[in-house]
Design a protein around this motif. Structure first.
Motif, PDB file in Angstrom:
ATOM      1  N   VAL A 154       0.851  -1.190   0.000  1.00 29.73           N
ATOM      2  CA  VAL A 154       0.000   0.000   0.000  1.00 29.73           C
ATOM      3  C   VAL A 154       0.887   1.239   0.000  1.00 29.73           C
ATOM      4  O   VAL A 154       1.813   1.326   0.805  1.00 29.73           O
ATOM      5  CB  VAL A 154      -0.903   0.027   1.255  1.00 29.73           C
ATOM      6  CG1 VAL A 154      -1.838   1.237   1.224  1.00 29.73           C
ATOM      7  CG2 VAL A 154      -1.699  -1.258   1.375  1.00 29.73           C
ATOM      8  N   VAL A 188      -7.799  -0.293   5.842  1.00 28.14           N
ATOM      9  CA  VAL A 188      -6.698  -0.211   4.883  1.00 28.14           C
ATOM     10  C   VAL A 188      -7.216  -0.515   3.475  1.00 28.14           C
ATOM     11  O   VAL A 188      -6.821   0.124   2.491  1.00 28.14           O
ATOM     12  CB  VAL A 188      -5.557  -1.170   5.266  1.00 28.14           C
ATOM     13  CG1 VAL A 188      -4.399  -1.052   4.272  1.00 28.14           C
ATOM     14  CG2 VAL A 188      -5.070  -0.897   6.676  1.00 28.14           C
ATOM     15  N   TYR A 189      -8.119  -1.490   3.392  1.00 25.66           N
ATOM     16  CA  TYR A 189      -8.694  -1.856   2.085  1.00 25.66           C
ATOM     17  C   TYR A 189      -9.426  -0.670   1.467  1.00 25.66           C
ATOM     18  O   TYR A 189      -9.279  -0.395   0.270  1.00 25.66           O
ATOM     19  CB  TYR A 189      -9.643  -3.043   2.238  1.00 25.66           C
ATOM     20  CG  TYR A 189     -10.286  -3.493   0.943  1.00 25.66           C
ATOM     21  CD1 TYR A 189      -9.571  -4.266   0.030  1.00 25.66           C
ATOM     22  CD2 TYR A 189     -11.594  -3.129   0.628  1.00 25.66           C
ATOM     23  CE1 TYR A 189     -10.152  -4.674  -1.168  1.00 25.66           C
ATOM     24  CE2 TYR A 189     -12.179  -3.539  -0.567  1.00 25.66           C
ATOM     25  CZ  TYR A 189     -11.461  -4.312  -1.453  1.00 25.66           C
ATOM     26  OH  TYR A 189     -12.035  -4.706  -2.642  1.00 25.66           O
ATOM     27  N   PHE A 198      -6.949   1.855   0.185  1.00 23.25           N
ATOM     28  CA  PHE A 198      -6.341   1.377  -1.057  1.00 23.25           C
ATOM     29  C   PHE A 198      -7.314   1.558  -2.222  1.00 23.25           C
ATOM     30  O   PHE A 198      -6.915   1.961  -3.322  1.00 23.25           O
ATOM     31  CB  PHE A 198      -5.962  -0.101  -0.896  1.00 23.25           C
ATOM     32  CG  PHE A 198      -5.351  -0.713  -2.129  1.00 23.25           C
ATOM     33  CD1 PHE A 198      -4.020  -0.481  -2.443  1.00 23.25           C
ATOM     34  CD2 PHE A 198      -6.098  -1.536  -2.962  1.00 23.25           C
ATOM     35  CE1 PHE A 198      -3.442  -1.044  -3.572  1.00 23.25           C
ATOM     36  CE2 PHE A 198      -5.537  -2.096  -4.092  1.00 23.25           C
ATOM     37  CZ  PHE A 198      -4.206  -1.850  -4.389  1.00 23.25           C
ATOM     38  N   TYR A 236      -7.333   5.136  -3.271  1.00 18.82           N
ATOM     39  CA  TYR A 236      -6.093   5.431  -3.992  1.00 18.82           C
ATOM     40  C   TYR A 236      -6.157   4.928  -5.433  1.00 18.82           C
ATOM     41  O   TYR A 236      -5.806   5.654  -6.382  1.00 18.82           O
ATOM     42  CB  TYR A 236      -4.908   4.796  -3.260  1.00 18.82           C
ATOM     43  CG  TYR A 236      -3.643   4.738  -4.088  1.00 18.82           C
ATOM     44  CD1 TYR A 236      -2.841   5.865  -4.252  1.00 18.82           C
ATOM     45  CD2 TYR A 236      -3.259   3.546  -4.708  1.00 18.82           C
ATOM     46  CE1 TYR A 236      -1.683   5.817  -5.030  1.00 18.82           C
ATOM     47  CE2 TYR A 236      -2.112   3.487  -5.476  1.00 18.82           C
ATOM     48  CZ  TYR A 236      -1.331   4.617  -5.638  1.00 18.82           C
ATOM     49  OH  TYR A 236      -0.196   4.561  -6.403  1.00 18.82           O
TER      50      TYR A 236
END
Length: 371
Positions: free
Chosen positions: A62, A353-354, A357, A360
């Motif tokens: 990441v 976090v997923y 990501f 992003y």
């Protein structure tokens, strides 16, 4: 059956692959040497002391959170997809989460639907049909069960509407090789047979060679003409260096009067062969060098006793006004079949976090399209 997942050596992974009838080349240990921008590992599923499954995992970090990775198993893993998936995927998730993965992405090598060349041809001719899914294809019960089990277990589909995304295509065109060369040739449409004969009559010569620079120059020309971004020469050099060690890859070059008019790359693992990349000159298209390359690869796949020759990705459009329909029209002429696979699915292991990501990647895709 209680399964455990743990790292295995590349040699043991290769030994397992060689014992299977067919495995995607993206799940061979050699593919890790091609994807050098990803960290990789080979994992094995064990029933006691017996290795019963294997997978190549590519780890993508990441941005700004490098200790977390997306664990990607393209067209894999190589496990038994016909039964209860939880006993296979749960230990995989436990292992990968413990080793820093924030999500798993995999692509089961399992079909959900198949359409014959005749059906596809009729669909293109029918103005009332715009997509493959509108045709009455043959359903695969295993693929249906795999889809249901993944969805029920919290996996998220990553399959775009047009069939192409950041990963590998959900829709492919495949040519079954269950007969002789003459049988396969008879299954092609008249245009394909005529083009193969035309290439022979014009004196087109197809050789298996190693001039990657010549192929890449033609490939870049093709990319400029057909408006796609070409891969650098270094990528193909790395790919050949990695896959040649297991004799899985060949470069086919078609010449007419000493001039390179077409080129193609074929990869083979077990009983399946893939048309991986192609290139063609704008001049001398009338000598049909691309058809000559395809026929040479198909003949070699038959000689190698392959069951399937895959022409790889297509989009599911059958709309005659769509620019992508030409791709399926070219491939349908081989007389094969259009196939939809289960597609790629994500399992978030660390939801925050997923999501970061995902944001992003969405922003990066917008920047790419606007540039």
């Amino acid at each position: 059956m209680t399964l455990t997942v743990r790292p295995i050596t590349a040699a043991l992974h290769l030994e397992f692959v060689r014992a299977q009838r067919s495995v995607s080349f993206l799940q061979t240990p050699a593919w890790a040497q091609v994807k050098t921008e990803w960290r990789s590992e080979s994992l094995g599923w064990y029933d006691g002391l017996r290795l019963v499954g294997a997978g190549l995992v590519l780890h993508r970090p990441v941005p700004r959170l490098e200790r977390y990775t997306l664990a990607y198993l393209p067209e894999g893993p190589v496990i038994d997809w016909t039964g209860a998936l939880d006993e296979w995927l749960r230990p995989l998730a436990e292992y990968l989460k413990a080793h820093g993965a924030f999500a798993i992405r995999l692509g089961p090598p399992v079909r959900t639907d198949t359409w014959t060349a005749a059906q596809v041809k009729e669909g293109i001719a029918n103005p009332g049909i715009n997509r493959l899914s509108e045709l009455p294809g043959i359903k695969n019960t295993v693929g249906t069960r795999v889809t249901e089990q993944l969805r029920n277990a919290g996996w998220l589909p990553q399959n775009p509407e047009d069939g192409f995304g950041t990963g590998h295509p959900q829709y492919n065109f495949e040519l079954p090789l269950n007969g002789s060369e003459d049988d396969v040739l008879r299954g092609m449409n008249q245009q394909w047979r005529r083009n193969i004969k035309k290439a022979a009559k014009e004196g087109v010569e197809v050789v298996v060679g190693d001039d990657l620079k010549a192929f890449h120059d033609l490939y870049v020309h093709t990319a400029e003409r057909d408006h796609f971004t070409p891969r650098p020469l270094r990528y193909f050099e790395t790919m050949f260096a990695a896959l040649s060690t297991e004799d899985r890859i060949r470069l086919y070059l078609a010449y007419h009067q000493g001039e390179l008019v077409a080129g193609a790359i074929m990869v083979r693992v077990g009983t399946q062969a893939w048309y991986a990349y192609g290139a063609s000159a704008t001049e001398k298209r009338e000598v049909r060098g691309s058809n000559a390359c395809q026929w040479a690869m198909i003949r070699d796949a038959i000689a190698a006793r392959c069951d399937v020759y895959s022409l790889r990705g297509i989009t599911p459009t059958l709309d005659a006004g769509d620019s992508h329909v030409g791709l399926i029209q070219f491939k349908v002429g081989t007389g094969g079949e259009a196939v939809r696979y289960v597609g790629e699915w994500d399992l978030p292991l660390r939801p925050l976090v997923y999501r970061a990501f995902d944001v992003y990647m969405t922003q990066r895709e917008r920047r790419r399209r606007s540039s």
